[in-house]
Design a protein around this motif. Structure first.
Motif, PDB file in Angstrom:
ATOM      1  N   SER A 112       0.828  -1.208   0.000  1.00 47.19           N
ATOM      2  CA  SER A 112       0.000   0.000   0.000  1.00 47.19           C
ATOM      3  C   SER A 112       0.861   1.255   0.000  1.00 47.19           C
ATOM      4  CB  SER A 112      -0.937   0.012   1.205  1.00 47.19           C
ATOM      5  OG  SER A 112      -0.198   0.043   2.420  1.00 47.19           O
ATOM      6  N   ALA A 113       2.134   1.123   0.392  1.00 44.42           N
ATOM      7  CA  ALA A 113       3.042   2.263   0.433  1.00 44.42           C
ATOM      8  C   ALA A 113       3.927   2.346  -0.802  1.00 44.42           C
ATOM      9  CB  ALA A 113       3.916   2.193   1.688  1.00 44.42           C
ATOM     10  N   ASN A 114       4.170   1.221  -1.459  1.00 43.79           N
ATOM     11  CA  ASN A 114       5.067   1.247  -2.614  1.00 43.79           C
ATOM     12  C   ASN A 114       4.335   1.315  -3.956  1.00 43.79           C
ATOM     13  OD1 ASN A 114       4.218  -1.423  -3.187  1.00 43.79           O
ATOM     14  ND2 ASN A 114       5.899  -2.311  -1.987  1.00 43.79           N
ATOM     15  N   GLY A 115       3.005   1.338  -3.909  1.00 43.84           N
ATOM     16  CA  GLY A 115       2.224   1.491  -5.131  1.00 43.84           C
ATOM     17  C   GLY A 115       1.798   0.196  -5.783  1.00 43.84           C
ATOM     18  N   LEU A 116       2.310  -0.942  -5.301  1.00 45.79           N
ATOM     19  CA  LEU A 116       2.011  -2.209  -5.963  1.00 45.79           C
ATOM     20  C   LEU A 116       0.598  -2.708  -5.688  1.00 45.79           C
ATOM     21  CD1 LEU A 116       5.391  -4.079  -5.485  1.00 45.79           C
ATOM     22  CD2 LEU A 116       4.541  -2.918  -7.538  1.00 45.79           C
ATOM     23  N   ALA A 117       0.030  -2.336  -4.542  1.00 44.77           N
ATOM     24  CA  ALA A 117      -1.343  -2.762  -4.238  1.00 44.77           C
ATOM     25  C   ALA A 117      -2.313  -2.197  -5.268  1.00 44.77           C
ATOM     26  CB  ALA A 117      -1.732  -2.321  -2.827  1.00 44.77           C
TER      27      ALA A 117
END
Length: 430
Positions: free
Chosen positions: A193-198
Motif C-alpha cells: 500500500s506504500a510502494n504502489g504495488l497494491a
C-alpha cells in the motif's frame, strides 16, 4: 511575402511545437550548429543545453556521423523495406543486439519516437488477439507519464495533468494508477500500500481481460515532470504482468543510450520488458529515427495468429540514411568511456545546482546521469527563459515547473558550468 525577413515569415506562417501562433514568443534563427553550440543569424553563439530535445548526445555535426550520412547519401538515400533489405539496416540491427537487453531479438524500425510507441501498442494488441484474447485491447500505465503526441500514444499520457488532457473525450480510455511513490535513492517500502504495488495489482487484476500491456517509462518520467522513481517497482510490475498474461512495455525513448548513467534505464532493475521503444539519441540527433524491439515470444505469437503479418509498414521504414546515422552514432557512443563522462557531468551538476535548494521558490533539485533538474513551486515560462538566452549564452527551454538540462555528452566542464549558472539565474528570476 518576398519582403518579409526569415523571422517574420516564420512568425506569420510556420507553426512551432506547443506554441500559440498569435503570441509566438521569442524565436531565434539558427544559421549553423557545431559541437554544443548553436550560431544565430546575428553571430550569437548559444550552448544547446537541451541537446535539441534530448537527442543530440554527441553534439551537432559530429564528424563520424555526418561522414556516414554523406557516404550513404551517395549510394542509397532510400529504398522501400517491403521485400527488400540493405546493409545499413542489417549492420544497425547487429549493433542494437549487441547493446540492448538479451531477450529483445526482433527489431522494427520506425520514423520517430511517437511512432515507436504506436507500433509497440499495436504489437501488444495483435499479440493478445493472436493468443485468442481479442478483448485485450486496452492499456495500463502510471500517472505523470508521457509517451508522445500521436493519437494512441496520447491515450497513455497523463489524462489530467499531461499536455493532452484537452483530448480526453476523444482518446481511448485507459487504466491509470498513481505514479510510483518510492523515489530513486530511497529505501524500498515493503508494504504494497506504500510502494504502489497494491493499486497496480488491483488495477491489472480488475482489467485483466481488457488490458493488453502495461506501458511506462522506466525509472525516469521525462516530460511528465522529470520524476525519478525506484526500480524495484519495475521488478514487481514484471512479476504481476507475468501472472496475469499482460505484456510489459518500456518506453526508453528519452532514457536510452546512456542518458541516465546506464546504457538503458532498464539496467537499473533486474527484469527485461517484452517490448522496448527507442528513439531520440539513436541517431545522435542527426536525423529522425526510432525502433521498437521485442522478444521472440511476442514476435512468434503475432506470426502464429491471424493474419500472421504484423499490420504496420511505414513508407520510410528502415531508411538507409537514418540507419547509417544510427549505426555511426552507436559506434561513437560505445567506442568512448561514456559511463565516466556521464558520471562526471552528474557530479558537476549535483555540486553546482545545489545552491538552488536554498531558494524560496524551489521545490526540489535532482540529478541522474546526464539529467539535471531544478523543480520550482510554480509553472515557469519558456518564453521568459528564451528572452534571457543571449545574455546567458545558453539555450534552456523549461517546461511545467521544471528548469532542466540534458547536455550533450561532449560538454566541457566550463560549458557545463555556464549551463548550471544559467539554470540558477532562471530559478532566481523567473
Amino acid at each position: 511575402m518576398r519582403d518579409l525577413t526569415q523571422l517574420e515569415f516564420d512568425q506569420h506562417h510556420l507553426w512551432h511545437p506547443y506554441t500559440n501562433v498569435t503570441k509566438p514568443g521569442p524565436t531565434f534563427v539558427v544559421k549553423e550548429a557545431e559541437g554544443v553550440h548553436l550560431t544565430l543569424d546575428d553571430g550569437t553563439r548559444l550552448i544547446d543545453a537541451m541537446s535539441s530535445w534530448w537527442c543530440m548526445m554527441h553534439g551537432h555535426r559530429h564528424p563520424e556521423i555526418t561522414r556516414a550520412m554523406h557516404d550513404q547519401l551517395d549510394r542509397l538515400p532510400h529504398v522501400m523495406f517491403g521485400g527488400l533489405t540493405h546493409d545499413p539496416a542489417v549492420d544497425l540491427g547487429r549493433k542494437l543486439l549487441e547493446i540492448t537487453p538479451d531477450t529483445l531479438t526482433r527489431i522494427f524500425y520506425c520514423d520517430s519516437g511517437s511512432v515507436s510507441v504506436e507500433v509497440a501498442m499495436k504489437m501488444a494488441v495483435q499479440y493478445q488477439h493472436a493468443l485468442g484474447h481479442p478483448g485485450r485491447s486496452e492499456f495500463a500505465t502510471v500517472r505523470s507519464g508521457y509517451h508522445g503526441d500521436t493519437w494512441k500514444a496520447m491515450s497513455v499520457c497523463d489524462p489530467d495533468t499531461g499536455m493532452h488532457h484537452l483530448f480526453q473525450g476523444a482518446l481511448s480510455v485507459q487504466h491509470f494508477v498513481p505514479r510510483p511513490p518510492a523515489v530513486l535513492g530511497q529505501d524500498w517500502p515493503e508494504d504494497p500500500s506504500a510502494n504502489g504495488l497494491a493499486e497496480l495489482r488491483r488495477t491489472l487484476e480488475t482489467g485483466q481481460h481488457k488490458i493488453a500491456a502495461l506501458i511506462l517509462e522506466p525509472v525516469v518520467q521525462g516530460t511528465g515532470g522529470m520524476y525519478f522513481y525506484h526500480p524495484e517497482y519495475l521488478n514487481q510490475a514484471r512479476r504481476i504482468c507475468d501472472e496475469l498474461g499482460i505484456l510489459l512495455i518500456f518506453d526508453e525513448i528519452a532514457t536510452g543510450f546512456g542518458r541516465t548513467g546506464e546504457l538503458f534505464a532498464t539496467s537499473f532493475c533486474n527484469v527485461e520488458p517484452d517490448i522496448i521503444c527507442l528513439g531520440k539519441g539513436l541517431t545522435g540527433g542527426h536525423i529522425s529515427f526510432a525502433c521498437t524491439m521485442t522478444n521472440d515470444r511476442v514476435a512468434k505469437g503475432v506470426g502464429g495468429g491471424n493474419p500472421g503479418i504484423f499490420m504496420h509498414g511505414p513508407t520510410y521504414m528502415a531508411n538507409p540514411l537514418a540507419c547509417a546515422a544510427a549505426k555511426a552514432a552507436l559506434d561513437v557512443l560505445t567506442a568512448q568511456d561514456w559511463r565516466t563522462r556521464v558520471a562526471d557531468i552528474a557530479a558537476q551538476m549535483a555540486t553546482e545546482l545545489a545552491p538552488a535548494r536554498d531558494l524560496e521558490n524551489v521545490a526540489d533539485v535532482r540529478v541522474l546521469g546526464g539529467i539535471g533538474v531544478i523543480e520550482m513551486k510554480y509553472r515557469v515560462s519558456a518564453d521568459d527563459a528564451h528572452a534571457r538566452a543571449k545574455d546567458m549564452g545558453v539555450f534552456l527551454r523549461p517546461f511545467g515547473k521544471n528548469i532542466y538540462t540534458m547536455p550533450p555528452f561532449i560538454t566541457t566542464p566550463d560549458e557545463l558550468g555556464q549551463i548550471t549558472a544559467g539554470m540558477l539565474r532562471l530559478a532566481r528570476e523567473l
